[in-house]
Write a protein that holds these residues in place. Structure first.
Motif, mmCIF file in Angstrom:
data_model
loop_
_atom_site.group_PDB
_atom_site.id
_atom_site.type_symbol
_atom_site.label_atom_id
_atom_site.label_comp_id
_atom_site.label_asym_id
_atom_site.label_seq_id
_atom_site.Cartn_x
_atom_site.Cartn_y
_atom_site.Cartn_z
ATOM 1 N N ILE A 1 51.404 49.120 32.836
ATOM 2 C CA ILE A 1 52.768 48.655 33.120
ATOM 3 C C ILE A 1 52.823 47.190 33.556
ATOM 4 O O ILE A 1 53.899 46.672 33.855
ATOM 5 C CB ILE A 1 53.474 49.566 34.142
ATOM 6 C CG1 ILE A 1 52.753 49.595 35.488
ATOM 7 C CG2 ILE A 1 53.629 50.972 33.587
ATOM 8 C CD1 ILE A 1 53.457 50.435 36.554
ATOM 9 N N PHE B 1 54.585 57.938 31.537
ATOM 10 C CA PHE B 1 54.745 56.630 30.895
ATOM 11 C C PHE B 1 54.967 56.768 29.399
ATOM 12 O O PHE B 1 54.370 57.628 28.747
ATOM 13 C CB PHE B 1 53.501 55.759 31.149
ATOM 14 C CG PHE B 1 53.200 55.626 32.603
ATOM 15 C CD1 PHE B 1 53.875 54.711 33.391
ATOM 16 C CD2 PHE B 1 52.274 56.452 33.213
ATOM 17 C CE1 PHE B 1 53.623 54.620 34.747
ATOM 18 C CE2 PHE B 1 52.006 56.380 34.568
ATOM 19 C CZ PHE B 1 52.688 55.452 35.340
ATOM 20 N N GLN C 1 55.913 51.717 29.973
ATOM 21 C CA GLN C 1 56.881 51.752 31.061
ATOM 22 C C GLN C 1 56.962 53.163 31.615
ATOM 23 O O GLN C 1 56.663 54.131 30.914
ATOM 24 C CB GLN C 1 58.265 51.342 30.573
ATOM 25 C CG GLN C 1 58.348 49.934 30.073
ATOM 26 C CD GLN C 1 59.771 49.570 29.645
ATOM 27 O OE1 GLN C 1 60.681 50.377 29.710
ATOM 28 N NE2 GLN C 1 59.939 48.343 29.198
ATOM 29 N N LYS D 1 62.034 56.731 31.470
ATOM 30 C CA LYS D 1 63.397 56.473 31.925
ATOM 31 C C LYS D 1 63.920 57.685 32.698
ATOM 32 O O LYS D 1 63.833 58.814 32.236
ATOM 33 C CB LYS D 1 64.295 56.191 30.725
ATOM 34 C CG LYS D 1 65.710 55.868 31.095
ATOM 35 C CD LYS D 1 66.557 55.613 29.879
ATOM 36 C CE LYS D 1 68.001 55.400 30.274
ATOM 37 N NZ LYS D 1 68.879 55.359 29.114
#
Length: 122
Positions: free
Chosen positions: A27, A59, A63, A66
């Motif tokens: 990340i 992940f 990232q 969400k």
């Protein structure tokens, strides 16, 4: 500096996990920042073979998934321990797309997952 809260390792042995260094690289943050995310409850970690590990399922494309951070906050506010959160995220639920809350999050069904987490608080 406060200790990093750790969930019991209730994950199946086949669930992929990443070291804090691997998470940091993935990340694009320092290991210290990853530790801070764990302390702040934005990620969950387990201890395997003495090392802190984070589920790789948290992940997607470099990232955090969400909605994960918000979901962890909802679960914490509902009184879930970190171990209970982890268990719930990986619990089979055939009524969810992806068959588990974490897989539903990964496939952009976070609203439904968060709604269910909020309902459990009452």
């Amino acid at each position: 500096m406060s200790a990093i809260p750790v969930a019991d390792d209730v994950l199946d042995a086949d669930v992929a996990v990443l070291s804090l260094a691997q998470v940091a690289e993935l990340i694009g943050l320092s290991v210290n920042k990853v530790r801070q995310l764990l302390r702040d409850g934005q990620l969950l970690a387990v201890r395997r073979d003495g090392d802190l590990m984070v589920p790789a399922d948290f992940f997607v494309d470099g990232q955090a998934v969400k909605g994960l951070t918000g979901l962890l906050t909802v679960l914490a506010d509902a009184g879930f321990s970190r171990t209970e959160m982890l268990r719930w995220l990986y619990e089979a639920d055939d009524t969810l797309p992806g068959s588990t809350p974490i897989n539903a999050l990964r496939t952009n069904h976070g609203t439904e997952v968060k709604r269910r987490a909020q309902a459990m608080a009452f």
